[in-house]
Design an enzyme around this catalytic site. Sequence first.
Site, PDB file in Angstrom:
ATOM      1  N   HIS A  87       1.642   2.980   2.267  1.00  0.00           N
ATOM      2  CA  HIS A  87       1.175   2.181   3.407  1.00  0.00           C
ATOM      3  C   HIS A  87       1.450   0.690   3.221  1.00  0.00           C
ATOM      4  O   HIS A  87       1.346  -0.077   4.180  1.00  0.00           O
ATOM      5  CB  HIS A  87      -0.314   2.431   3.670  1.00  0.00           C
ATOM      6  CG  HIS A  87      -1.247   1.779   2.711  1.00  0.00           C
ATOM      7  ND1 HIS A  87      -1.845   2.452   1.663  1.00  0.00           N
ATOM      8  CD2 HIS A  87      -1.708   0.510   2.633  1.00  0.00           C
ATOM      9  CE1 HIS A  87      -2.623   1.631   0.996  1.00  0.00           C
ATOM     10  NE2 HIS A  87      -2.561   0.439   1.564  1.00  0.00           N
ATOM     11  N   GLY A 241      -5.845  -5.635  -0.799  1.00  0.00           N
ATOM     12  CA  GLY A 241      -4.997  -6.360  -1.741  1.00  0.00           C
ATOM     13  C   GLY A 241      -4.825  -5.621  -3.042  1.00  0.00           C
ATOM     14  O   GLY A 241      -3.917  -5.919  -3.821  1.00  0.00           O
ATOM     15  N   SER A 243      -4.345  -2.354  -2.953  1.00  0.00           N
ATOM     16  CA  SER A 243      -3.584  -1.170  -2.565  1.00  0.00           C
ATOM     17  C   SER A 243      -2.338  -1.002  -3.432  1.00  0.00           C
ATOM     18  O   SER A 243      -1.643  -1.972  -3.743  1.00  0.00           O
ATOM     19  CB  SER A 243      -3.155  -1.281  -1.108  1.00  0.00           C
ATOM     20  OG  SER A 243      -4.262  -1.195  -0.269  1.00  0.00           O
ATOM     21  N   GLY A 244      -2.064   0.233  -3.782  1.00  0.00           N
ATOM     22  CA  GLY A 244      -0.876   0.536  -4.578  1.00  0.00           C
ATOM     23  C   GLY A 244      -1.080   0.373  -6.055  1.00  0.00           C
ATOM     24  O   GLY A 244      -0.240   0.809  -6.857  1.00  0.00           O
TER      25      GLY A 244
END
Length: 855
Positions: A87, A241, A243-244
């Site tokens: 995403h 922030g 994410s991933g």
Amino acid sequence: MSQYLFLPLVILAINPTSGTFQDSALSPTQEEPEDMECGRPEPSARIVGGSDTQPGAWPWQVSLHQGGGHICGGSLIAPSWVLSAAHCFVRNGTMEPAAEWSVVLGVHSQDGPLDGAHVRTVAAILVPDNYSKVELGADLALLRLASPARLGPTVRPVCLPRASHHFTHGTACWATGWGDIQEADPLPLPWVLQEVELRLLGKAACQCLYSRPGPFNLTLQLLPGMLCAGYPEGRRDTCQGDSGGPLVCEEGGRWFQAGITSFGFGCGRRNRPGVFTAVAPYEAWIREQVIDSEPGPAFPTQPQESQSGPQEPGEENCTIALPECGKAPRPGAWPWEVQVLVPGSRPCHGALVSESWVLAPASCFLDQISSHSPPSDLEAWRVLLPSRPRAERVARLVQHENASWDDASDLALLQLRAPVNLSAAPRPVCLPHLEHYFLPGSRCRLARWGNGEPAPGPSALLEAELLGGWWCHCLYGRQGTPVPLPGDPPDALCPAYQEEEEAGHCWNDSRWSLLCREEGTWFLAGIKDFSSDCLRPRAFFPLQTHGPWISHVTRGAYLEDQLAWDWGLEGEETETQICPPHTEHGACGLRPEAASVGVLWPWLAEVHVAGGRVCTGILVAPGWVLAATHCVLRLGSTTVPYIEVYLGRTGASPLPQGHQVSRLVISIRLPRHLGLRPPLALLELSSRVEPSPSALPICLHPWGIPPGASCWVLGWKDPQDRVPVAAAVSILTSRLCHCLYQGILPAGTFCVLYAEGQEDRCEVTSAPPLLCQTEGGPWVLMGMAVRGSRELFAAIGPEEAWISQTVEEAHFLAPSGTPYWPPEGSNLCPPDLARASGSPQAALFLLLLTPLIQS
């Protein structure tokens, strides 16, 4: 760090089709290289609820930059490959160009020079074919670097788990990232990498938590390939922030990446653990993408003790965390109520919102604050807490930046020198998130706020229930503005009080906060400055809009999700509505279509006259009712009879407590009509009534017939039961009235034509009123029935001057429409039409045809 928020604060109910991911069985020939060192950082000392990391503690953590700034996290899994979340790179179904992205490796602080770090451009971004949006799973991405990373003490790959790898429930794992430390609260300078310990939750336990109502009563269906980590009580999580970024667990001296930060409901919220993409099920997909890379990712064999550990249980305890705030032994005994003692000032009442912080009005301390500078005498300030024998000292005062000019922001936070123990009294009050929607009908109480006087009467006078947002906004908001929808920050919260105010109680020396209860938990919902008159506060400034500020300053205040969700299609409107126009005295004539029983016509009054007579009356101002003179005064009598007025009734049987309003009439005012008995009388009430759905003044129309209006005669079918009924009518010009009813129209009157079948809906002895409403506008009073007539009404317009002089707060609208009375000589009937037989409707049809026939 806190939890990543993948949609603005609220997500839609998710009923996704089952996601798919590739079979990840390990091929016997695909063993990891023995010389590949993964998951082993250099020895060193060791996000909402996180802390700074030590340099090199998590050497696989990378920062993904776009446009020169950090956007997402990722993990190095091989010299040329980074693992992250899909995403981060897919927007509206389209993959963003790899050339726009860069990977920063070996970075610890993102402020200033990146000492020891290096940057690689991205050659390609790969995501699974079945990824569409984050809540449907498969939220992972592989980034191929344009050139291999330079491995060293601060740059090393993490180990990846095989498809057969099992992580034990309850395992303490770690998430890392540079994301927000709370919702909408960015990581402050110097932007040091954060770490937070999270515990793995089994799918059954996580699904149980997410099956309970969350923001807006919506739930989430966990899909295969999703992993949960966090705590039922919240307060520690990943956030926007992050994410991933990786979720890693240590096994056998190596760190394995169990998950990829994906999404969640807010950040660190109770019973809302973070949702991660589980890495193990995607082993085959990852191997397939990096098959030609040397060296590739490492998939070490899981240590034997982990393989034989507990597997996913069929049944798992689902522990729902209850709020740690907002518990009171009984209403009025508030364990969060505090007093701030400032030398030379009256005690200021506030509320404990966390272990270390008190919220209070900034206006209490205006004498001590100049130009937003901290007070010089804080050392002498003290805070008294419930059940605490000694006063607490104050370490810091933080005033809201808008406090000096905006009453809605009249707030200050005071930090205590030492945190208090919350295992016993005192306890903090709960605070609402920005999207919190206090349901209409919520049970609320007034509580002391600021340095005002205590309650002026019995405790029951402090009880209230909330009015709907439409009522509240249109009563006190700006005319013509859209009504905030549920979930949007409201402009005001309006209470309707449970008991009528007793005479002599004046509230204008008191200041109040509004506490509302949901599922036994109390929230600080609103604050109110000094009241403008002796009525209790009618509207409060909502606290929702200040949740982010309070959270940012305190880093620990108890913001809670909404707990009550018993609203649906029968509740508030979900389409945007516009408020009707106001008059110079505010809103009038408001009547929501979906009104509950007992508040259908809030201006309709029962006027009980001594001797058993009951007339209809109309509330035209908070202290005045308009009625027909012949109904309230006997012919020839000059004495004022004993009269009681009731509002908020829908029949002879009283409504439940809290809706009915009663007042005595202390005087009757009549206009001066020389030689005539005036048709209208104003009744002065013994005290004003508080605006509510049970008692709200109607608007008055000064002249003419409102264009495009629908008009109704409002009265009772049976004078004994007195259940309000409305009969549809059309207002006629004097010419049509004279022709249809063959009579001379008295001065200041007009007549109506009933719709077919409506003539007998209302009895006439009580002198029913005539009301009209234009589309999107307020209800207006046009007239009151003339004695003994069903069709003839005394108009309000000719009495405008008298009403306005007698009642300063009468709500007259601006003049509009066509006149009742045409020019002199134009009201003659066509020949023989006045003698036409049949119903008035038939005569009206002939009359309307006459101009065509004569032409």
